[in-house]
Scaffold this active site. Structure first.
Site, PDB file in Angstrom:
ATOM      1  CB  SER A 195     -19.287 -24.626  -0.084  1.00  0.00           C
ATOM      2  OG  SER A 195     -18.832 -23.098  -0.138  1.00  0.00           O
ATOM      3  CB  CYS A 252     -25.132 -19.203  -5.449  1.00  0.00           C
ATOM      4  SG  CYS A 252     -25.703 -17.535  -5.200  1.00  0.00           S
TER       5      CYS A 252
END
Lengths: 372, 605
Positions: free
Chosen positions: B320, B376
C-alpha cells in the site's frame, strides 16, 4: 730409494702450475666464504692452505717412493681398498645423506677416494704384466672388468654416483690405451649397446631420489626452478652475468648473496667465473689444459708400460673431474657432486689430487734412470 | 747400464687420441662458458639483478572512518600472523608438532596450508594462522631459536568499534582480488594488499587506502634483506566522515532487533543517510580478519543472506505504500476528481476475478483523502483502472522508483516498475488488465528497495526536490588537515505540482493523526508524523498452500512503513521493511516512530 740426482729431474714447473691453480682456489674460497662463520675457529681459506701444505707432503712422499714399488704391491693395495669399502658400508659415518666416511681417531677419510687410485694402480699393473700383440681379447678383459665392477658396486651403494662413474671411465680409457683388439672392441660396443638399457634400468633403480632428480633437472632445469633445477639455473646466472670482464673480485652478487649452492666446493668455478668473467675463465681453463697435457706428455715419455698406463690413468681421472665439474656448473653435465681438483675446498680431494700429481712427477723423474 | 727401454710404441701410438679427447673437451667447456658469458651475458645479468633486487611494498595506514558527529567507527589495530618460511625450516615434522601445540591448530591443518601455498617467490612466508593472540605470540617468540623458519608477521587489522552495527554500510576489508588488480590502473595497489570489499570501505577505497610505499632492497638467496637502497614512504589514507549518526543507527538497529529487514533514514533537505540498517547483520570484524574458506562458504550460503544489504539490494513489493504513487498520478492527471466518492463494499469484481479489499466490510463512500488515510483498496483499484498501468508507471519513475537512487554504495539494485512494453519484451506476453489492479496497490510485478521508498517519501516531504543520497559527509585531507564537506547533490525536481504534494502530505498526516488512520498507533508527542503503511503479500505468489503452512513465519506478509516528520517542516524521511512482520502498522511503523523521535529530540536539544 730417493737418489739425490733425481731431485734435478723433479718437475718443479709442473708443480708450479698446480700451485698456481691452488692459489686461485684459495682466493676464490676466500671470496666465497668470508662472510660465512665456520664452526671451528679457522676460516675455510685458511684451512684450505693447511690442506694444501699437508697435500704437498703427500705429493713429495708419492714422488719419492719409486712407483715400481707401488706397482709391485698393486694387488695388496687393491685388496685393502676393497676391505675398507666393505667396512665403510657397515660402520661408516654418514654425512650429507651418504655413508662415505671412515673414522681413524680424530681424522676421517673416504675409502672411495683411495679406491680411485687403487684401481688405476691395479689396472696399470694388470695391463703391463700381460703383453699382447694386436690388442687384448675379450677373454683377457673379463678378469679386470670384474675386479673393477666389485668396488664400483660398493661405491654406488654408499651412494656416490660421481666416483662410480669416474672409475668406469678410467677403466674404459686405460683399456683403450693399453690396446684392445678391433674384434674385441666391436664385440664390446655391441654387447654394451644390447645391455645398456638393462643396466641403465637397474642402475636407475639403484639411485636415490635426489640423484634421479639431479639427472632429471640436468635435462630440464625449468621442471622445478625452486627445487632440483635451482642449482643449475643459479650457477648459469652467476657465470653468465660475469660477462667479459667479470664483476670483480669479491663483487659477485650471486656469490655474496648465497644464490650459488655449494659455492666453495662443487660450484667454485661459478664463483670464479662470476667475478673474473670470460677473461678469467679462459686463463683458468687454459691452466688446467696445460696441467693435463703435461700429464699426457709424462705418460708418453714414461720408461715402461706400467709407468705409461699409471700416468695415463691419473690424467684420465683429473680430466674426468675437470670436465664433469666445470660441465655441471655451465649446465652441460648432470650435477653429480664432484669437486674441481685443486680449486674446490676439501682435504680429501686436495690430498688425493696431490698424491696423483706426486705419482706423475715420480714417473717423470724415473724415466731416464739406471735400472737397478 | 742403461735399462733397455720397453717397447711402448703401441701405447704411444694411441696417445694422440687421448690428446684429441682432452683438447676437444677443453674447447667444449670454453665455448659453452663463452656462450653464457658473452652471448647470453646480458640476459643473465638481468636475471642476476632480478635475483637480488626486490621491490617490497609497504602497506599504507588506512584512513579512519567517523560518523557525522566525529565518533570513531573504524580504525586499525596491530594483528599478528604466524607464518612459515618453508626454505628455512630445519626439521619440518618437529616444528609442525611444536607449533601445533603452541597455537592450537592441528598438524593436519598446518600441512594443508603448506601444501596449498601460492607460488610467489622463494622464501616467501606461508601464512599458517592469522590473528594469533598475544599469548601465542609470546610463546612463539620465546621458542624462536628452536623454531627456525617460523616467523610472526605484524600487520594492521581493521577494527570496527561498534561490532556489527552498520556493517553493511561500512563494509569490510579483504585481500585484493585478481579482477580488482586488473581494473585499477594506478600503481596504488599491489598483490596481497588489503582493500575495501563492501560498503563505504569499497566505494571510498581510493580515498581511504592511501598510497603504498616501496622499499628497494637487496635480498640474499634466503630472502633476507641485506641492504636497503631506497625507501618511498607510504602515504596515509584520508579519513572519512559518514553522514550517519551512530546514536540514530543504534536506535534503528535496536528497533529492528532480531527481525530480518531494513531501515533507511534520510535527511530530506540534503539526501544524507542518517541511518541505514540491514538485518541480519554480518560480522565485519571477522570478515576483515580474512575468514577461512569454510566460514566464508557458510556465510554466502546462509539462507538468511546476511551479506545482502537489504536497504539497497532487497527487492520488496511496496504494497500500500505504492498508493502514494497511484494517488499522485490520479491528482495530476485528474482521472478521478479530488472529492469524487467511490463506494467500497469490501471488494471489486473485475472481469472474471473478484479483487478483495483488506477490510472485509468495506470503507463505504471514500474520496482520495480518506482512501489514503484508511488505505482503501477498492478506491485505488478504480484509480488504477482509470490511469492504466503505463500512467502509474510514469509517476513511479518520476518519483524515483524503478532505477537505482545513485547512492554511493556498491551493488545497488534498481527494482522494477512494470509497463505494457516491459511485459512484452521481458515476458513475451500481453499485459492483462487485471494485473493493473494489483499494481495500483503495489503488488504484482512491482519491486522496490527500502532505499527507493525512503527517497520517495523524502521527495513527497520536500515537494519534489530529488537528492542523490549519500553516506559520506566529508573527507579530511591528511596533508592539510582540512575537512572537505560534500555539498548536497540535487539531481532534479519531480514534475509534480506543489498543490499535489500538499494534498499528499495532508493525507499522509491523516494516516497517523486522523481518526481511522491505519497508522494511528504511532502518533507522536515529539512531532507530527506523516506516513503510509504497507503490507506486501508474500503468499500471493503461491496461492495453493494448505492452511497450516500459512501460519508459519516465512509465509507471513512483509510489513512496510514510510514516514516523514515534522509534517509542517519535514527534515527526516524513513522507510522500514520488516520481512514476514505481518501488518505494516504494527510491525514497521513503531520502528519508524522511534527513529523519528530519536532524531528530532536530538536536533532540538
Amino acid at each position: 730409494m730417493l737418489n739425490l740426482k733425481q731431485i734435478y729431474n723433479f718437475e718443479w714447473k709442473f708443480l708450479g702450475v698446480a700451485l698456481l691453480i691452488s692459489a686461485v682456489g684459495i682466493l676464490t674460497i676466500y671470496s666465497a666464504t668470508h662472510s660465512i662463520t665456520t664452526h671451528s675457529a679457522a676460516p675455510y681459506y685458511e684451512k684450505q692452505i693447511y690442506w694444501i701444505i699437508i697435500g704437498l707432503i703427500f705429493l713429495f712422499l708419492a714422488a719419492a717412493i719409486d712407483y715400481h714399488t707401488v706397482i709391485k704391491y698393486a694387488y695388496v693395495i687393491y685388496g685393502i681398498t676393497l676391505l675398507l669399502l666393505i667396512i665403510v658400508l657397515i660402520k661408516g659415518r654418514t654425512g650429507l645423506g651418504a655413508q662415505r666416511w671412515l673414522s681413524l681417531g680424530p681424522l676421517s677419510f673416504q675409502p672411495s677416494e683411495l679406491a680411485k687410485l687403487a684401481i688405476i694402480i691395479f689396472l696399470a699393473r694388470y695391463f703391463s704384466d700381460k703383453k699382447s700383440s694386436g690388442g687384448f681379447k675379450i677373454k683377457e678383459l673379463i678378469l679386470p672388468a670384474a675386479l673393477v665392477f666389485i668396488p664400483v658396486l660398493l661405491i654406488l651403494k654408499q651412494p656416490d654416483l660421481g666416483t662410480a662413474l669416474m672409475v668406469l671411465f678410467i677403466f674404459v680409457m686405460i683399456t683403450l690405451l693399453a690396446g684392445i683388439s678391433i674384434r674385441s672392441l666391436l664385440v664390446f660396443i655391441f654387447v654394451n649397446v644390447i645391455t645398456i638399457p638393462f643396466i641403465a634400468h637397474y642402475f636407475w633403480g639403484m639411485l636415490k631420489g635426489y640423484q634421479k632428480n639431479r639427472i632429471l633437472a640436468f635435462f630440464n632445469p625449468e621442471i622445478d626452478p625452486q627445487g632440483i633445477g635451482y642449482h643449475i639455473i643459479q650457477s648459469k646466472i652467476a657465470i653468465g652475468s660475469g660477462g667479459f670482464f667479470g664483476k670483480g673480485l669479491f663483487q659477485g652478487t650471486q656469490n655474496k648473496l648465497k644464490f650459488i649452492p655449494e659455492k666453495h666446493t662443487d660450484f667454485i668455478f661459478s664463483v670464479f667465473a662470476e667475478e673474473w668473467g670470460f677473461i678469467g675463465a679462459l686463463v683458468l681453463l687454459t691452466l688446467y689444459l696445460i696441467l693435463i697435457l703435461w700429464g699426457v706428455t709424462i705418460a708418453y715419455k714414461a720408461k715402461d708400460r706400467s709407468g705409461a698406463l699409471l700416468a695415463a690413468g691419473i690424467v684420465c681421472m683429473t680430466t674426468f673431474y675437470f670436465i664433469v665439474n666445470v660441465g655441471m656448473t655451465i649446465g652441460i653435465m648432470p650435477v653429480v657432486g664432484i669437486p674441481l681438483p685443486l680449486m674446490s675446498y676439501g682435504g680429501t680431494s686436495i690430498i688425493t689430487t696431490m698424491i696423483a700429481l706426486g705419482l706423475l712427477i715420480n714417473i717423470k723423474m724415473r724415466r731416464l734412470l739406471l735400472f737397478y | 747400464m742403461l735399462d733397455k727401454q720397453e717397447d711402448l710404441k703401441d701405447i704411444q701410438g694411441r696417445f694422440p687420441f687421448l690428446i684429441a679427447f682432452v683438447v676437444i673437451a677443453f674447447f667444449v667447456l670454453l665455448i659453452r662458458t663463452g656462450y653464457l658469458q658473452l652471448i647470453k651475458g646480458g640476459h643473465f645479468q638481468e636475471l642476476s639483478e632480478s635475483n637480488r633486487l626486490r621491490s617490497l611494498p609497504i602497506e599504507p595506514y588506512r584512513g579512519l572512518i567517523f560518523d557525522r558527529n566525529g565518533e570513531l567507527l573504524a580504525h586499525n589495530v596491530p594483528a599478528f600472523h604466524l607464518s612459515f618460511i618453508l626454505e628455512d625450516l630445519k626439521d619440518k615434522a618437529t616444528t609442525i608438532k611444536k607449533v601445533s601445540g603452541f597455537v592450537g591448530i592441528s598438524e593436519k591443518e598446518i600441512n594443508e596450508k603448506i601444501k596449498t601455498r601460492r607460488d610467489t617467490y622463494p622464501f616467501a612466508p606461508v601464512r599458517i594462522k592469522e590473528n594469533i593472540g598475544a599469548k601465542e605470540v609470546a610463546l612463539i617468540e620465546a621458542h624462536r631459536l628452536d623454531l627456525p623458519g617460523v616467523i610472526v608477521e605484524a600487520v594492521a587489522r581493521r577494527e570496527y568499534r561498534h561490532g556489527n552495527m552498520a556493517a553493511h554500510l561500512l563494509g569490510y576489508l579483504s585481500e585484493i582480488t585478481q579482477s580488482q588488480l586488473d581494473n585499477v590502473v594506478s600503481d596504488t595497489v599491489y598483490p596481497g594488499m588489503t582493500v575495501g570489499q563492501n560498503g563505504v570501505e569499497k566505494t571510498y577505497d581510493e580515498i581511504l587506502r592511501g598510497i603504498p610505499g616501496y622499499k628497494e632492497v637487496e635480498v640474499d638467496a634466503y630472502g633476507h634483506e641485506v641492504q636497503i637502497f631506497n625507501i618511498n614512504r607510504p602515504v596515509r589514507g584520508n579519513d572519512i566522515y559518514l553522514t550517519i549518526d551512530m546514536n540514530l543507527q543504534k536506535i534503528a538497529e535496536d528497533a529492528l532487533g532480531n527481525e530480518s529487514g531494513a531501515v533507511v533514514a534520510v535527511d530530506t533537505t540534503s539526501g544524507d543517510i542518517l541511518a541505514m540498517a540491514s538485518h541480519p547483520p554480518y560480522d565485519h570484524n571477522l570478515l576483515s580478519k580474512r575468514v577461512n574458506v569454510k566460514d566464508w562458504e557458510a556465510l554466502i550460503n546462509d539462507p538468511a543472506t546476511p551479506l545482502n544489504n537489504r536497504a539497497i539490494q532487497g527487492l520488496y513489493p511496496p504494497g500500500s505504500v505504492y498508493k502514494i504513487v497511484t494517488a499522485a498520478a490520479t491528482i495530476e492527471r485528474e482521472t478521478l476528481k479530488l472529492n469524487e466518492n467511490i463506494q467500497c463494499k469490501g471488494g471489486l469484481q473485475f472481469g472474471r476475478r473478484y479483487f478483495r479489499d483488506w477490510k472485509a466490510g468495506g470503507h463505504g463512500n471514500v474520496a482520495l483523502h480518506r482512501a489514503i488515510v484508511e488505505s482503501c483498496d477498492v478506491y485505488f483499484y478504480k484509480a488504477g483502472i482509470a490511469l492504466g498501468v503505463d500512467g502509474m508507471a510514469d509517476y513511479a519513475l518520476k518519483l524515483g522508483l524503478g532505477s537505482p537512487t545513485g547512492i554511493d554504495l556498491p551493488s545497488e539494485k534498481g527494482g522494477l516498475i512494470p509497463t505494457r512494453s516491459w511485459k512484452l519484451s521481458a515476458r513475451k506476453q500481453e499485459w492483462l488488465e487485471g494485473e493493473t489492479l494489483s499494481v495500483a496497490i503495489g503488488q504484482g510485478y512491482v519491486l522496490t528497495t527500502p532505499m527507493q521508498l525512503a527517497m520517495l517519501i523524502s521527495a513527497v516531504a520536500n515537494s519534489g526536490v530529488k537528492h542523490r543520497p549519500k553516506s559520506v559527509f566529508g573527507i579530511k585531507d591528511q596533508k592539510t588537515g582540512e575537512l572537505y564537506r560534500f555539498p548536497p547533490v540535487e539531481t532534479g525536481r519531480v514534475e509534480i505540482r506543489e498543490e499535489t504534494f500538499q494534498i499528499l502530505r495532508a493525507a499522509l498526516r491523516g494516516v497517523v493523526n486522523e481518526q481511522g488512520g491505519t497508522a494511528g498507533g504511532v502518533r507522536s508527542k515529539v512531532a507530527e508524523i506523516g506516513g503510509k503503511t504497507g503490507t506486501a503479500q508474500v503468499i500471493a505468489l503461491k496461492p495453493n498452500l494448505p492452511k497450516e503452512l500459512l501460519n508459519q513465519k516465512r509465509f507471513k506478509d512483509h510489513a512496510l512503513f514510510v514516514a516523514f516528520a515534522p509534517v509542517s517542516d519535514p527534515r527526516i524521511a524513513v522507510s522500514v521493511v520488516v520481512e514476514h512482520g505481518g501488518k505494516g502498522s504494527s510491525a514497521a511503523a513503531p520502528i519508524a516512530k522511534k527513529i523519528i523521535e530519536g532524531y528530532l529530540k536530538n536536533v532540538k536539544s
